[in-house]
Design a protein around this motif. Sequence first.
Motif, mmCIF file in Angstrom:
data_model
loop_
_atom_site.group_PDB
_atom_site.id
_atom_site.type_symbol
_atom_site.label_atom_id
_atom_site.label_comp_id
_atom_site.label_asym_id
_atom_site.label_seq_id
_atom_site.Cartn_x
_atom_site.Cartn_y
_atom_site.Cartn_z
ATOM 1 N N ILE A 194 70.931 6.067 10.302
ATOM 2 C CA ILE A 194 69.964 7.137 10.054
ATOM 3 C C ILE A 194 68.891 7.088 11.138
ATOM 4 O O ILE A 194 68.212 6.068 11.308
ATOM 5 C CB ILE A 194 69.314 6.993 8.665
ATOM 6 C CG1 ILE A 194 70.386 7.129 7.577
ATOM 7 C CG2 ILE A 194 68.240 8.061 8.466
ATOM 8 C CD1 ILE A 194 69.861 6.925 6.168
ATOM 9 N N VAL A 195 68.772 8.171 11.851
ATOM 10 C CA VAL A 195 67.730 8.322 12.876
ATOM 11 C C VAL A 195 66.763 9.373 12.345
ATOM 12 O O VAL A 195 67.033 10.569 12.412
ATOM 13 C CB VAL A 195 68.334 8.740 14.226
ATOM 14 C CG1 VAL A 195 67.222 8.995 15.247
ATOM 15 C CG2 VAL A 195 69.296 7.683 14.743
ATOM 16 N N ASP A 196 65.638 8.912 11.828
ATOM 17 C CA ASP A 196 64.695 9.833 11.190
ATOM 18 C C ASP A 196 63.357 9.926 11.904
ATOM 19 O O ASP A 196 62.435 10.576 11.390
ATOM 20 C CB ASP A 196 64.470 9.434 9.733
ATOM 21 C CG ASP A 196 64.069 7.982 9.596
ATOM 22 O OD1 ASP A 196 63.910 7.301 10.629
ATOM 23 O OD2 ASP A 196 63.920 7.522 8.447
ATOM 24 N N ALA A 197 63.229 9.282 13.061
ATOM 25 C CA ALA A 197 62.010 9.470 13.856
ATOM 26 C C ALA A 197 62.060 10.856 14.497
ATOM 27 O O ALA A 197 63.070 11.241 15.087
ATOM 28 C CB ALA A 197 61.896 8.388 14.921
ATOM 29 N N LEU A 198 60.973 11.633 14.375
ATOM 30 C CA LEU A 198 60.961 13.026 14.831
ATOM 31 C C LEU A 198 59.963 13.209 15.959
ATOM 32 O O LEU A 198 58.985 12.485 16.085
ATOM 33 C CB LEU A 198 60.606 13.962 13.661
ATOM 34 C CG LEU A 198 61.522 13.888 12.436
ATOM 35 C CD1 LEU A 198 61.036 14.857 11.372
ATOM 36 C CD2 LEU A 198 62.970 14.175 12.804
ATOM 37 N N ARG A 199 60.274 14.238 16.740
ATOM 38 C CA ARG A 199 59.370 14.664 17.795
ATOM 39 C C ARG A 199 58.888 16.065 17.476
ATOM 40 O O ARG A 199 59.651 16.907 17.012
ATOM 41 C CB ARG A 199 60.083 14.665 19.164
ATOM 42 C CG ARG A 199 60.624 13.311 19.577
ATOM 43 C CD ARG A 199 59.501 12.374 19.946
ATOM 44 N NE ARG A 199 58.819 12.806 21.127
ATOM 45 C CZ ARG A 199 59.117 12.379 22.371
ATOM 46 N NH1 ARG A 199 60.120 11.523 22.547
ATOM 47 N NH2 ARG A 199 58.429 12.790 23.406
#
Length: 293
Positions: free
Chosen positions: A275-280
């Motif tokens: 899960i890649v949940d870091a947002l820009r």
Amino acid sequence: MSNEIENANENEDETTEPPQAPEHRLRRELPAEEVPAAAPEASGTTDDERATGLTGRQRLVQGLWPPRVSRAQLIVAVLLFGLGFGLAVQVASNSDGSGALRGARQEDLVRILDELDDRTQRLQDEKQGLEDQRAELENSSDRAEEARKQTAEKEKQLGILAGTVAAEGPGITMTIQDTKGSVQADMLLDAIQELRAAGAEAIEVNGVRVVAGTYLADAGKGVSVDGNKITQPYRFKVIGKPQDLEPALNIPGGVVQTLEKEQATVIVERSTKIIVDALRAAKRPDYARSSSP
């Protein structure tokens, strides 16, 4: 002498009474019999009639008039009247129309039939046109719905690449332990480039989303990723095909061997769900605009 005998016989007849029968003696001794009173003649009247003074016919008339009509009966009567009136009007109109047609000439009947045929044809053409329009609208709606679905899917894909939406899928995790502080920004950048070349679709390093314009720089005893300082252990979360990503890091002279030469410890693990949940934050371009109409 004979006269005396006859007179004696007559006197004997007058003074001597004949013996009475026993029945006559009983009648004189018993009291006189009471004759029962005669029953009143049946006149056809009942107790109710004698009490009210009304005959059965008069009571029937009194029960029927004045009539007692409930509200429901009145509504039903009005509806039945309206239905009957409508039927009568329709029958009268049909009778008038049929009478008019019966009295029409042959030329008039032919003209009426032609007009009816023309009207039927116009209605058929109008019906066909409406059906074609409906089919076109349905097809347009289907195409518009499909276009909306494709647009939404494309938006998600672009959002994943731009880092504006979260992503999940199979991939790997890579943890770099750098106790001596020998790992520099260019080494981490080489790892990111190697992962992209192997088909990585989403990358996150220590809570910072890596996108196309990401830059890395040394920052004392750590590394700065897009202006965000991170320190060891450096943890990479990568979404892509694990069978391609892990070998790309372990090739001879590749990322893992380079980091191990700097006395850093590298652990690569495959996973079926990353899960890649870091947002820009989405950045609006200052000058570029879409060229599509």
